[in-house]
Write an enzyme that holds these catalytic residues in place. Structure first.
Site, PDB file in Angstrom:
ATOM      1  N   HIS A  22       1.894  21.629 -10.836  1.00 22.06           N
ATOM      2  CA  HIS A  22       0.529  21.905 -11.513  1.00 22.06           C
ATOM      3  C   HIS A  22       0.024  23.311 -11.943  1.00 22.06           C
ATOM      4  CE1 HIS A  22      -0.735  18.353  -8.826  1.00 22.06           C
ATOM      5  NE2 HIS A  22      -0.722  17.909 -10.082  1.00 22.06           N
ATOM      6  N   SER A 139       2.116  15.674  -5.398  1.00 17.77           N
ATOM      7  CA  SER A 139       1.351  15.904  -4.257  1.00 17.77           C
ATOM      8  C   SER A 139       1.652  15.084  -3.214  1.00 17.77           C
ATOM      9  CB  SER A 139      -0.248  15.661  -4.907  1.00 17.77           C
ATOM     10  OG  SER A 139      -0.518  16.284  -5.743  1.00 17.77           O
TER      11      SER A 139
HETATM   12  P1  ADP Z   1      -2.891  11.756 -11.730  1.00 20.65           P
HETATM   13  O1  ADP Z   1      -3.065  11.061 -10.681  1.00 20.65           O
HETATM   14  O2  ADP Z   1      -3.502  11.951 -12.994  1.00 20.65           O
HETATM   15  O3  ADP Z   1      -1.453  11.556 -12.226  1.00 20.65           O
HETATM   16  P2  ADP Z   1      -1.618  14.438 -10.381  1.00 20.65           P
HETATM   17  O4  ADP Z   1      -2.419  15.573  -9.906  1.00 20.65           O
HETATM   18  O5  ADP Z   1      -0.644  13.508  -9.789  1.00 20.65           O
HETATM   19  O6  ADP Z   1      -2.800  13.466 -11.156  1.00 20.65           O
HETATM   20  O7  ADP Z   1      -0.921  15.037 -11.860  1.00 20.65           O
HETATM   21  C1  ADP Z   1      -1.544  15.477 -12.757  1.00 20.65           C
HETATM   22  C2  ADP Z   1      -0.760  15.854 -14.091  1.00 20.65           C
HETATM   23  O8  ADP Z   1       0.267  16.769 -13.472  1.00 20.65           O
HETATM   24  C3  ADP Z   1       0.064  14.335 -14.541  1.00 20.65           C
HETATM   25  O9  ADP Z   1       0.321  14.405 -15.812  1.00 20.65           O
HETATM   26  C4  ADP Z   1       1.445  14.667 -13.782  1.00 20.65           C
HETATM   27  O10 ADP Z   1       2.439  14.098 -14.534  1.00 20.65           O
HETATM   28  C5  ADP Z   1       1.568  16.227 -14.032  1.00 20.65           C
HETATM   29  N1  ADP Z   1       2.205  16.906 -12.884  1.00 20.65           N
HETATM   30  C6  ADP Z   1       2.308  16.465 -11.382  1.00 20.65           C
HETATM   31  N2  ADP Z   1       3.298  17.265 -10.876  1.00 20.65           N
HETATM   32  C7  ADP Z   1       3.744  18.030 -11.623  1.00 20.65           C
HETATM   33  C8  ADP Z   1       4.840  18.801 -11.612  1.00 20.65           C
HETATM   34  N3  ADP Z   1       5.727  19.155 -10.345  1.00 20.65           N
HETATM   35  N4  ADP Z   1       5.466  19.444 -12.822  1.00 20.65           N
HETATM   36  C9  ADP Z   1       4.892  19.104 -13.967  1.00 20.65           C
HETATM   37  N5  ADP Z   1       3.773  18.108 -14.119  1.00 20.65           N
HETATM   38  C10 ADP Z   1       3.339  17.745 -12.903  1.00 20.65           C
END
Ligand code: ADP
Length: 174
Positions: A22, A139
């Site tokens: 993130h 996460s």
């Molecule tokens: P959600 O439940 O809305 O998917 P997340 O916190 O899991 O929330 O993810 C938020 C955004 O960040 C999503 O678009 C996800 O694909 C992206 N994301 C999560 N982890 C990574 C990562 N390691 N690298 C790039 N983007 C990520």
């Protein structure tokens, strides 16, 4: 804060907890936008492991860690229960930022894109591809490693404040 012709990007997510994946997306978004709002949003399909206030605090603390590296005054952290599109409109933004790791992310993101397009065609979704080192970080994988693989060093995967929160939560000995 949101006045003038500032280009504002909203980066919504569960951030449960925030990971280095993130953080990488946030940093790269700063090259595209004058201001980035990291938005902890309610997601009915996922039950939160950390409560909202903790997630927000961890994001704020993790961003503070970057103050010598990037202009953190361009980042705001907020939370919202409702549609991100509505939040974006209220905050004079047309841009929703999301990250894509693997092909399997695409289907979910596509549905979000279509839903947002249905609500408001003016809103653009901006997708940033995960950098190679971060493609496998989520996460949930971080939580699982912290919980069940206590011998594995997860410090490369999460910001320091999150590492500390996970160590406290799962009683990991340093
Ligand atoms: P959600 O439940 O809305 O998917 P997340 O916190 O899991 O929330 O993810 C938020 C955004 O960040 C999503 O678009 C996800 O694909 C992206 N994301 C999560 N982890 C990574 C990562 N390691 N690298 C790039 N983007 C990520």
């Amino acid at each position: 804060m949101n006045s003038g012709n500032k280009k504002i990007g909203i980066y919504p997510g569960s951030f449960d907890p925030i990971t280095n994946g993130h953080i990488d997306i946030i940093k790269r978004s700063l090259d595209l936008f004058d201001e980035v709002i990291v938005l902890v949003s309610v997601n009915n399909e996922k039950s939160g492991k950390f409560d909202f206030e903790t997630r927000k605090r961890l994001i704020n603390e993790s961003i503070k860690e970057l103050e010598n590296e990037i202009d953190i005054s361009k980042i705001t952290v907020d939370s919202y229960e409702g549609l991100t599109v509505e939040y974006a409109k209220k905050h004079n933004s047309k841009f929703i930022i999301r990250g894509l790791r693997v092909v399997s992310d695409f289907e979910y993101e596509w549905q979000l894109y279509k839903a947002n397009e249905f609500i408001d065609k003016e809103i653009e979704m901006i997708f940033l591809m995960a950098r190679e080192d971060y493609t496998f970080i989520s996460s949930s994988s971080v939580l699982e490693l912290a919980k069940y693989s206590q011998n594995v060093d997860i410090s490369p995967l999460v910001p320091k404040p999150v590492l500390k929160a996970l160590e406290d939560r799962f009683n990991i000995k340093k």
